[in-house]
Write a protein that holds these residues in place. Structure first.
Motif, PDB file in Angstrom:
ATOM      1  N   TRP A 114     -15.481  -6.558  34.615  1.00 30.47           N
ATOM      2  CA  TRP A 114     -15.622  -8.007  34.778  1.00 30.47           C
ATOM      3  C   TRP A 114     -14.711  -8.761  33.823  1.00 30.47           C
ATOM      4  CZ3 TRP A 114     -17.543 -11.851  31.440  1.00 30.47           C
ATOM      5  CH2 TRP A 114     -17.712 -13.107  32.042  1.00 30.47           C
ATOM      6  N   LEU A 115     -14.662  -8.351  32.557  1.00 30.25           N
ATOM      7  CA  LEU A 115     -13.808  -9.030  31.589  1.00 30.25           C
ATOM      8  C   LEU A 115     -12.330  -8.888  31.954  1.00 30.25           C
ATOM      9  CD1 LEU A 115     -15.609  -8.132  28.238  1.00 30.25           C
ATOM     10  CD2 LEU A 115     -15.276 -10.427  29.146  1.00 30.25           C
ATOM     11  N   LEU A 116     -11.923  -7.692  32.359  1.00 29.20           N
ATOM     12  CA  LEU A 116     -10.519  -7.476  32.716  1.00 29.20           C
ATOM     13  C   LEU A 116     -10.099  -8.394  33.858  1.00 29.20           C
ATOM     14  CD1 LEU A 116     -10.194  -3.588  32.524  1.00 29.20           C
ATOM     15  CD2 LEU A 116      -9.009  -5.249  31.084  1.00 29.20           C
ATOM     16  N   TRP A 117     -10.948  -8.490  34.886  1.00 27.39           N
ATOM     17  CA  TRP A 117     -10.570  -9.254  36.078  1.00 27.39           C
ATOM     18  C   TRP A 117     -10.813 -10.753  35.885  1.00 27.39           C
ATOM     19  CZ3 TRP A 117      -7.749  -8.375  40.200  1.00 27.39           C
ATOM     20  CH2 TRP A 117      -7.811  -9.284  41.269  1.00 27.39           C
ATOM     21  N   SER A 118     -11.993 -11.112  35.430  1.00 27.24           N
ATOM     22  CA  SER A 118     -12.348 -12.524  35.335  1.00 27.24           C
ATOM     23  C   SER A 118     -11.548 -13.243  34.256  1.00 27.24           C
ATOM     24  CB  SER A 118     -13.847 -12.669  35.056  1.00 27.24           C
ATOM     25  OG  SER A 118     -14.221 -14.014  34.913  1.00 27.24           O
ATOM     26  N   LYS A 119     -11.304 -12.560  33.127  1.00 25.61           N
ATOM     27  CA  LYS A 119     -10.588 -13.180  32.019  1.00 25.61           C
ATOM     28  C   LYS A 119      -9.094 -12.858  32.033  1.00 25.61           C
ATOM     29  CE  LYS A 119     -14.274 -15.079  30.827  1.00 25.61           C
ATOM     30  NZ  LYS A 119     -14.413 -16.520  31.128  1.00 25.61           N
ATOM     31  N   ARG A 120      -8.649 -12.135  33.057  1.00 22.17           N
ATOM     32  CA  ARG A 120      -7.219 -11.877  33.290  1.00 22.17           C
ATOM     33  C   ARG A 120      -6.559 -11.248  32.062  1.00 22.17           C
ATOM     34  NH1 ARG A 120      -6.172 -15.415  37.816  1.00 22.17           N
ATOM     35  NH2 ARG A 120      -7.834 -16.951  38.045  1.00 22.17           N
ATOM     36  N   LEU A 121      -7.194 -10.215  31.528  1.00 18.63           N
ATOM     37  CA  LEU A 121      -6.683  -9.560  30.330  1.00 18.63           C
ATOM     38  C   LEU A 121      -5.578  -8.568  30.677  1.00 18.63           C
ATOM     39  CD1 LEU A 121     -10.088  -8.854  28.540  1.00 18.63           C
ATOM     40  CD2 LEU A 121      -8.599 -10.844  28.285  1.00 18.63           C
ATOM     41  N   PHE A 122      -4.660  -8.355  29.727  1.00 18.63           N
ATOM     42  CA  PHE A 122      -3.573  -7.385  29.858  1.00 18.63           C
ATOM     43  C   PHE A 122      -2.734  -7.639  31.116  1.00 18.63           C
ATOM     44  CE2 PHE A 122      -6.994  -5.244  27.498  1.00 18.63           C
ATOM     45  CZ  PHE A 122      -6.319  -4.970  26.313  1.00 18.63           C
ATOM     46  N   GLY A 123      -2.567  -8.910  31.479  1.00 14.94           N
ATOM     47  CA  GLY A 123      -1.729  -9.252  32.621  1.00 14.94           C
ATOM     48  C   GLY A 123      -2.387  -9.081  33.972  1.00 14.94           C
ATOM     49  N   ILE A 124      -3.651  -8.666  34.002  1.00 15.28           N
ATOM     50  CA  ILE A 124      -4.354  -8.452  35.272  1.00 15.28           C
ATOM     51  C   ILE A 124      -4.737  -9.793  35.894  1.00 15.28           C
ATOM     52  CG2 ILE A 124      -6.466  -7.482  36.297  1.00 15.28           C
ATOM     53  CD1 ILE A 124      -6.346  -5.294  34.188  1.00 15.28           C
ATOM     54  N   ASN A 125      -4.675  -9.874  37.220  1.00 17.43           N
ATOM     55  CA  ASN A 125      -5.097 -11.056  37.972  1.00 17.43           C
ATOM     56  C   ASN A 125      -4.359 -12.319  37.519  1.00 17.43           C
ATOM     57  OD1 ASN A 125      -6.581 -12.451  39.907  1.00 17.43           O
ATOM     58  ND2 ASN A 125      -8.336 -12.791  38.550  1.00 17.43           N
ATOM     59  N   GLY A 126      -3.077 -12.190  37.233  1.00 15.91           N
ATOM     60  CA  GLY A 126      -2.278 -13.348  36.837  1.00 15.91           C
ATOM     61  C   GLY A 126      -2.021 -13.463  35.354  1.00 15.91           C
ATOM     62  N   GLY A 127      -2.807 -12.756  34.532  1.00 12.98           N
ATOM     63  CA  GLY A 127      -2.574 -12.749  33.097  1.00 12.98           C
ATOM     64  C   GLY A 127      -2.951 -14.033  32.388  1.00 12.98           C
ATOM     65  N   GLY A 128      -2.437 -14.159  31.147  1.00  9.40           N
ATOM     66  CA  GLY A 128      -2.793 -15.277  30.292  1.00  9.40           C
ATOM     67  C   GLY A 128      -2.379 -16.628  30.851  1.00  9.40           C
ATOM     68  N   ARG A 129      -1.220 -16.691  31.510  1.00  9.41           N
ATOM     69  CA  ARG A 129      -0.773 -17.970  32.055  1.00  9.41           C
ATOM     70  C   ARG A 129      -1.761 -18.482  33.105  1.00  9.41           C
ATOM     71  NH1 ARG A 129       5.345 -18.323  33.974  1.00  9.41           N
ATOM     72  NH2 ARG A 129       5.522 -17.949  31.726  1.00  9.41           N
ATOM     73  N   ALA A 130      -2.203 -17.603  33.999  1.00 13.93           N
ATOM     74  CA  ALA A 130      -3.175 -18.004  35.013  1.00 13.93           C
ATOM     75  C   ALA A 130      -4.524 -18.343  34.377  1.00 13.93           C
ATOM     76  CB  ALA A 130      -3.347 -16.894  36.048  1.00 13.93           C
ATOM     77  N   TYR A 131      -4.866 -17.631  33.303  1.00 11.19           N
ATOM     78  CA  TYR A 131      -6.127 -17.887  32.596  1.00 11.19           C
ATOM     79  C   TYR A 131      -6.151 -19.310  32.042  1.00 11.19           C
ATOM     80  CZ  TYR A 131      -9.534 -17.536  28.748  1.00 11.19           C
ATOM     81  OH  TYR A 131     -10.572 -17.757  27.875  1.00 11.19           O
ATOM     82  N   HIS A 132      -5.083 -19.712  31.335  1.00 12.30           N
ATOM     83  CA  HIS A 132      -5.034 -21.044  30.743  1.00 12.30           C
ATOM     84  C   HIS A 132      -4.890 -22.122  31.820  1.00 12.30           C
ATOM     85  CE1 HIS A 132      -5.040 -19.569  26.665  1.00 12.30           C
ATOM     86  NE2 HIS A 132      -4.036 -18.747  26.931  1.00 12.30           N
ATOM     87  N   ALA A 133      -4.150 -21.801  32.884  1.00 16.78           N
ATOM     88  CA  ALA A 133      -4.016 -22.768  33.980  1.00 16.78           C
ATOM     89  C   ALA A 133      -5.360 -23.025  34.646  1.00 16.78           C
ATOM     90  CB  ALA A 133      -3.007 -22.254  35.004  1.00 16.78           C
ATOM     91  N   GLU A 134      -6.158 -21.974  34.800  1.00 21.57           N
ATOM     92  CA  GLU A 134      -7.475 -22.128  35.410  1.00 21.57           C
ATOM     93  C   GLU A 134      -8.363 -23.032  34.562  1.00 21.57           C
ATOM     94  OE1 GLU A 134     -10.956 -19.201  37.167  1.00 21.57           O
ATOM     95  OE2 GLU A 134      -9.893 -18.602  35.351  1.00 21.57           O
ATOM     96  N   HIS A 135      -8.322 -22.848  33.241  1.00 23.57           N
ATOM     97  CA  HIS A 135      -9.125 -23.689  32.354  1.00 23.57           C
ATOM     98  C   HIS A 135      -8.695 -25.153  32.463  1.00 23.57           C
ATOM     99  CE1 HIS A 135     -11.618 -21.047  29.651  1.00 23.57           C
ATOM    100  NE2 HIS A 135     -11.006 -20.171  30.423  1.00 23.57           N
ATOM    101  N   SER A 136      -7.386 -25.376  32.557  1.00 20.54           N
ATOM    102  CA  SER A 136      -6.883 -26.740  32.662  1.00 20.54           C
ATOM    103  C   SER A 136      -7.255 -27.369  33.999  1.00 20.54           C
ATOM    104  CB  SER A 136      -5.370 -26.754  32.483  1.00 20.54           C
ATOM    105  OG  SER A 136      -4.851 -28.050  32.633  1.00 20.54           O
TER     106      SER A 136
END
Length: 257
Positions: free
Chosen positions: A215-237
């Motif tokens: 869940w953490l790997l996919w939902s939080k986009r860790l290690f480049g998974i599911n879009g990585g950090g850029r997608a993670y921060h974009a989702e929050h914004s």
């Protein structure tokens, strides 16, 4: 469950008055009861003065929707890590406390075992074949130095669990990475334990940890998974109510261009 409304009921509404006039107009209405400002978390208009004021860029980050649900799950994981950490702290304390008392404890154990056997015979339990009894007997053979090292190892594991708990509870990016790495490192040991003996506790702990890692790997986009950090921060914004209202303001101008 509407996590936004539930959180607002616990912590109060997160109203904010931005300095930008047009943006403020989209978050403000006048009512017979007075002015009302829109909550950045649940989206409802709340009568009264806003809790905060300032530039839109300085507005606090208020999780809502799926992000708020994810925060709730992470804090449940944090509570589980705290409980596990406390268990290992207690085990470490117990091992350390008896490191110099093995002979007295062994004498007491040998003295009490004959008194237990009649009751064991009545309930059909054979102490001679009990793994618990054999485990205790092996403990008498360990040196104080070995027991001290075991206690230190248990404390180290407890510290890892508690650090995980802090990172997850505070919803920090480093906590997400730390939790995934630390949990994944101990999965082989949990699997090995199941090869020795399958119990509900061991199987449940393994399932929780595997589910947490995935869940953490996919939902939080860790290690480049599911879009990585850029997608993670974009989702929050993108989830921010202020971002949504800003986009709504910009849309007419873009159409007119």
């Amino acid at each position: 469950m509407d996590f936004s409304l539930r959180t607002c009921s616990w912590r109060g509404h997160a109203t904010y008055a931005p300095d930008e006039t047009e943006l403020a107009a989209r978050l403000h209405v006048s009512t017979p009861a007075g002015e009302a400002w829109r909550c950045l978390r649940c989206g409802d208009f709340v009568v009264g003065e806003p809790r905060h004021r300032g530039p839109a860029d300085a507005a606090p980050e208020v999780p809502r929707g799926r992000l708020l649900r994810d925060r709730f799950i992470m804090r449940l994981l944090a509570v589980e890590r705290v409980l596990r950490g406390l268990v290992f702290v207690a085990l470490a304390f117990g091992v350390y406390k008896v490191r110099n008392s093995q002979s007295q404890l062994r004498a007491a154990f040998d003295r009490e075992m004959p008194l237990i056997r009649p009751l064991a015979d009545q309930i059909g339990w054979n102490p001679d074949n009990s793994k618990i009894v054999h485990f205790i007997e092996k403990g008498w053979q360990l040196s104080p130095t070995t027991l001290t090292l075991i206690a230190v190892g248990l404390l180290a594991y407890a510290a890892i669990e508690l650090i995980e708990a802090v990172g997850l509870w505070l919803v920090q990016r480093w906590g997400e990475y730390f939790a995934v790495v630390a949990t994944a490192l101990f999965l082989p040991f949990e699997i090995y334990e199941l090869t020795e003996r399958i119990t509900v506790v061991r199987a449940g702990a393994l399932l929780i940890n595997v589910a947490a890692v995935v869940w953490l790997l996919w939902s939080k986009r860790l290690f480049g998974i599911n879009g990585g950090g850029r997608a993670y921060h974009a989702e929050h914004s993108e989830e921010s109510l202020l971002t949504v209202e800003r986009a709504a303001l910009a849309a007419p101008g873009e159409d007119g261009a």
